[in-house]
Design a protein around this motif. Structure first.
Motif, PDB file in Angstrom:
ATOM      1  N   GLU A 119      41.322   5.445 -27.433  1.00 21.36           N
ATOM      2  CA  GLU A 119      41.625   6.851 -27.146  1.00 21.36           C
ATOM      3  C   GLU A 119      41.374   7.743 -28.352  1.00 21.36           C
ATOM      4  N   ARG A 120      41.748   7.273 -29.536  1.00 21.17           N
ATOM      5  CA  ARG A 120      41.716   8.129 -30.723  1.00 21.17           C
ATOM      6  C   ARG A 120      40.406   8.072 -31.510  1.00 21.17           C
ATOM      7  N   SER A 121      39.724   6.909 -31.460  1.00 18.66           N
ATOM      8  CA  SER A 121      38.537   6.779 -32.305  1.00 18.66           C
ATOM      9  C   SER A 121      37.348   6.177 -31.573  1.00 18.66           C
ATOM     10  N   GLY A 122      37.454   6.024 -30.267  1.00 18.79           N
ATOM     11  CA  GLY A 122      36.366   5.388 -29.538  1.00 18.79           C
ATOM     12  C   GLY A 122      36.198   3.927 -29.882  1.00 18.79           C
ATOM     13  N   GLY A 123      37.259   3.309 -30.398  1.00 20.21           N
ATOM     14  CA  GLY A 123      37.208   1.891 -30.727  1.00 20.21           C
ATOM     15  C   GLY A 123      36.645   1.570 -32.092  1.00 20.21           C
ATOM     16  N   ARG A 124      36.628   2.541 -32.989  1.00 18.48           N
ATOM     17  CA  ARG A 124      36.111   2.305 -34.348  1.00 18.48           C
ATOM     18  C   ARG A 124      37.228   1.913 -35.316  1.00 18.48           C
ATOM     19  N   HIS A 125      38.424   2.436 -35.096  1.00 22.19           N
ATOM     20  CA  HIS A 125      39.558   2.166 -35.988  1.00 22.19           C
ATOM     21  C   HIS A 125      40.573   1.244 -35.313  1.00 22.19           C
ATOM     22  N   ASP A 126      41.339   0.549 -36.175  1.00 21.05           N
ATOM     23  CA  ASP A 126      42.458  -0.279 -35.713  1.00 21.05           C
ATOM     24  C   ASP A 126      42.021  -1.332 -34.692  1.00 21.05           C
ATOM     25  N   ILE A 127      40.947  -2.010 -35.006  1.00 23.97           N
ATOM     26  CA  ILE A 127      40.447  -3.094 -34.153  1.00 23.97           C
ATOM     27  C   ILE A 127      41.199  -4.374 -34.486  1.00 23.97           C
ATOM     28  N   ILE A 128      41.625  -5.085 -33.479  1.00 30.60           N
ATOM     29  CA  ILE A 128      42.397  -6.307 -33.675  1.00 30.60           C
ATOM     30  C   ILE A 128      41.524  -7.393 -34.296  1.00 30.60           C
ATOM     31  N   VAL A 129      42.057  -8.037 -35.347  1.00 32.10           N
ATOM     32  CA  VAL A 129      41.379  -9.180 -35.950  1.00 32.10           C
ATOM     33  C   VAL A 129      42.371 -10.335 -36.050  1.00 32.10           C
ATOM     34  N   THR A 130      41.935 -11.515 -35.630  1.00 32.88           N
ATOM     35  CA  THR A 130      42.756 -12.720 -35.696  1.00 32.88           C
ATOM     36  C   THR A 130      41.927 -13.846 -36.298  1.00 32.88           C
ATOM     37  N   GLY A 131      42.568 -15.009 -36.421  1.00 38.05           N
ATOM     38  CA  GLY A 131      41.856 -16.191 -36.891  1.00 38.05           C
ATOM     39  C   GLY A 131      40.967 -16.817 -35.846  1.00 38.05           C
ATOM     40  N   GLY A 132      40.933 -16.239 -34.643  1.00 39.27           N
ATOM     41  CA  GLY A 132      39.981 -16.665 -33.624  1.00 39.27           C
ATOM     42  C   GLY A 132      40.340 -17.909 -32.848  1.00 39.27           C
ATOM     43  N   GLY A 133      41.467 -18.544 -33.167  1.00 42.46           N
ATOM     44  CA  GLY A 133      41.839 -19.792 -32.514  1.00 42.46           C
ATOM     45  C   GLY A 133      42.817 -19.601 -31.373  1.00 42.46           C
ATOM     46  N   PRO A 134      43.601 -20.645 -31.072  1.00 43.33           N
ATOM     47  CA  PRO A 134      44.569 -20.578 -29.972  1.00 43.33           C
ATOM     48  C   PRO A 134      45.895 -19.937 -30.404  1.00 43.33           C
ATOM     49  N   GLY A 135      46.887 -20.006 -29.540  1.00 41.51           N
ATOM     50  CA  GLY A 135      48.223 -19.515 -29.865  1.00 41.51           C
ATOM     51  C   GLY A 135      48.278 -18.010 -30.027  1.00 41.51           C
ATOM     52  N   VAL A 136      48.964 -17.570 -31.082  1.00 47.84           N
ATOM     53  CA  VAL A 136      49.104 -16.139 -31.338  1.00 47.84           C
ATOM     54  C   VAL A 136      47.737 -15.486 -31.525  1.00 47.84           C
ATOM     55  N   MET A 137      46.800 -16.216 -32.129  1.00 42.61           N
ATOM     56  CA  MET A 137      45.454 -15.666 -32.317  1.00 42.61           C
ATOM     57  C   MET A 137      44.817 -15.337 -30.966  1.00 42.61           C
ATOM     58  N   GLU A 138      44.889 -16.272 -30.048  1.00 38.05           N
ATOM     59  CA  GLU A 138      44.359 -16.034 -28.702  1.00 38.05           C
ATOM     60  C   GLU A 138      45.042 -14.837 -28.053  1.00 38.05           C
ATOM     61  N   ALA A 139      46.364 -14.761 -28.238  1.00 39.05           N
ATOM     62  CA  ALA A 139      47.115 -13.656 -27.634  1.00 39.05           C
ATOM     63  C   ALA A 139      46.624 -12.306 -28.142  1.00 39.05           C
ATOM     64  N   GLY A 140      46.330 -12.216 -29.444  1.00 35.25           N
ATOM     65  CA  GLY A 140      45.837 -10.964 -29.995  1.00 35.25           C
ATOM     66  C   GLY A 140      44.490 -10.573 -29.423  1.00 35.25           C
ATOM     67  N   ASN A 141      43.561 -11.509 -29.395  1.00 37.75           N
ATOM     68  CA  ASN A 141      42.238 -11.209 -28.828  1.00 37.75           C
ATOM     69  C   ASN A 141      42.347 -10.926 -27.333  1.00 37.75           C
ATOM     70  N   ARG A 142      43.242 -11.611 -26.663  1.00 37.28           N
ATOM     71  CA  ARG A 142      43.419 -11.418 -25.219  1.00 37.28           C
ATOM     72  C   ARG A 142      43.961 -10.026 -24.919  1.00 37.28           C
ATOM     73  N   GLY A 143      44.918  -9.577 -25.729  1.00 39.59           N
ATOM     74  CA  GLY A 143      45.465  -8.236 -25.530  1.00 39.59           C
ATOM     75  C   GLY A 143      44.422  -7.161 -25.700  1.00 39.59           C
ATOM     76  N   ALA A 144      43.547  -7.334 -26.693  1.00 42.02           N
ATOM     77  CA  ALA A 144      42.464  -6.367 -26.890  1.00 42.02           C
ATOM     78  C   ALA A 144      41.524  -6.354 -25.697  1.00 42.02           C
ATOM     79  N   ALA A 145      41.237  -7.551 -25.164  1.00 42.39           N
ATOM     80  CA  ALA A 145      40.373  -7.638 -23.980  1.00 42.39           C
ATOM     81  C   ALA A 145      41.049  -6.999 -22.773  1.00 42.39           C
TER      82      ALA A 145
END
Length: 283
Positions: A119-145
């Motif tokens: 909404e605020r930056s067209g997806g340029r700012h505050d992009i979720i970054v995780t370790g890319g694996g399962p667990g909490v990492m998966e949850a973070g990427n999943r929420g962004a999706a």
């Protein structure tokens, strides 16, 4: 960087690599010594080339993130063993089953932050970054999706290699050999850091990031620990301050929260310790 034919005076590296395969078959051209250095994998993997490989691991994600307009990130750290609620019954212990609530909070937090980013930056700012694996990492990427946004996965090659979770944006799914370079990419663009319950890896990232902020090597950003009871039980921060191994003001470098909504509110109301002390304000 895009190629500008008008500014080309020399052959491109890719063209010379292709030309190599058209050379006549002789003892000389079959020798490894004849291969162009950057196209010789055995040469690139020599111990003497470690400084070059370190530079490449720094450059590749940096260049690709710039090309995909990643201007700033929200970092999520947390345990790989925490299961989603629908799989909680498969957890090895009741305590681990109860941890599934943090998977859901990480997912909701990532979704909320990604919606705001779009909404605020067209997806340029505050992009979720995780370790890319399962667990909490998966949850973070999943929420962004869930929010329809992109997210980053910074994977690492381990003896018990695990594939990247399916929610990482494929073009922003990276793999590292060097832990140190991976850590740099976690924090280079960070505008907030969220730490969920986890094990040794989570603790490593927690204390490294806190140390960088405490010592002034990194700008102060909202630093959130999810799970009051967990952090109260596993780390006695108050005792560190009481005995003097950290200052009492260091306890203000982070805030403990319980829910995604509380975390977003904490980010919005964040005031750095430096500002409270009258030090140099945030940029």
């Amino acid at each position: 960087m895009k190629d500008d034919p008008a500014k080309r005076f020399f052959r491109k590296a890719r063209e010379d690599v292709a030309a190599f395969f058209g050379a006549p078959e002789t003892d000389q051209t079959r020798s490894a010594a004849y291969r162009i250095a950057y196209d010789d994998l055995d040469f690139m993997l020599r111990d003497e080339l470690r400084p070059v490989r370190l530079q490449l691991e720094l450059l590749k994600p940096e260049i690709l993130m710039e090309e995909h307009h990643v201007d700033s990130t929200i970092v999520l750290f947390g345990g790989a063993r925490i299961r989603p609620p629908e799989e909680a019954a498969q957890a090895p212990t009741p305590e681990m089953a109860a941890m599934s609530k943090y998977y859901e909070e990480a997912r909701q937090f990532a979704r909320m932050m990604t919606e705001r980013s779009l909404e605020r930056s067209g997806g340029r700012h505050d992009i979720i970054v995780t370790g890319g694996g399962p667990g909490v990492m998966e949850a973070g990427n999943r929420g962004a999706a869930d929010a329809g946004g992109k997210s980053i996965g910074l994977n690492i090659v381990l003896p018990h290699e695990q594939a990247p979770n399916k929610y990482v944006t494929p073009e922003l799914c990276f793999n590292f050999h060097y832990f140190g370079i991976r850590k740099m990419h976690f924090l280079m663009r960070a505008r907030a850091i969220a730490i969920f319950p986890g094990g040794f890896g989570t603790m490593d990232e927690l204390f490294e990031a806190l140390t960088l902020i405490q010592t002034g090597r990194m700008e102060q950003v909202p630093f959130l620990l999810f799970g009051r009871e967990f952090w109260k039980t596993v780390i006695n921060f108050e005792e560190l301050a009481r005995v003097g191994t950290i200052s009492r003001e260091d306890l203000d470098l982070f805030r403990v929260v319980e829910t995604a909504q509380e975390a977003v509110a904490a980010i919005d109301s964040w005031q750095s310790v430096g500002n409270r002390r009258g030090a140099v304000p945030e940029r």
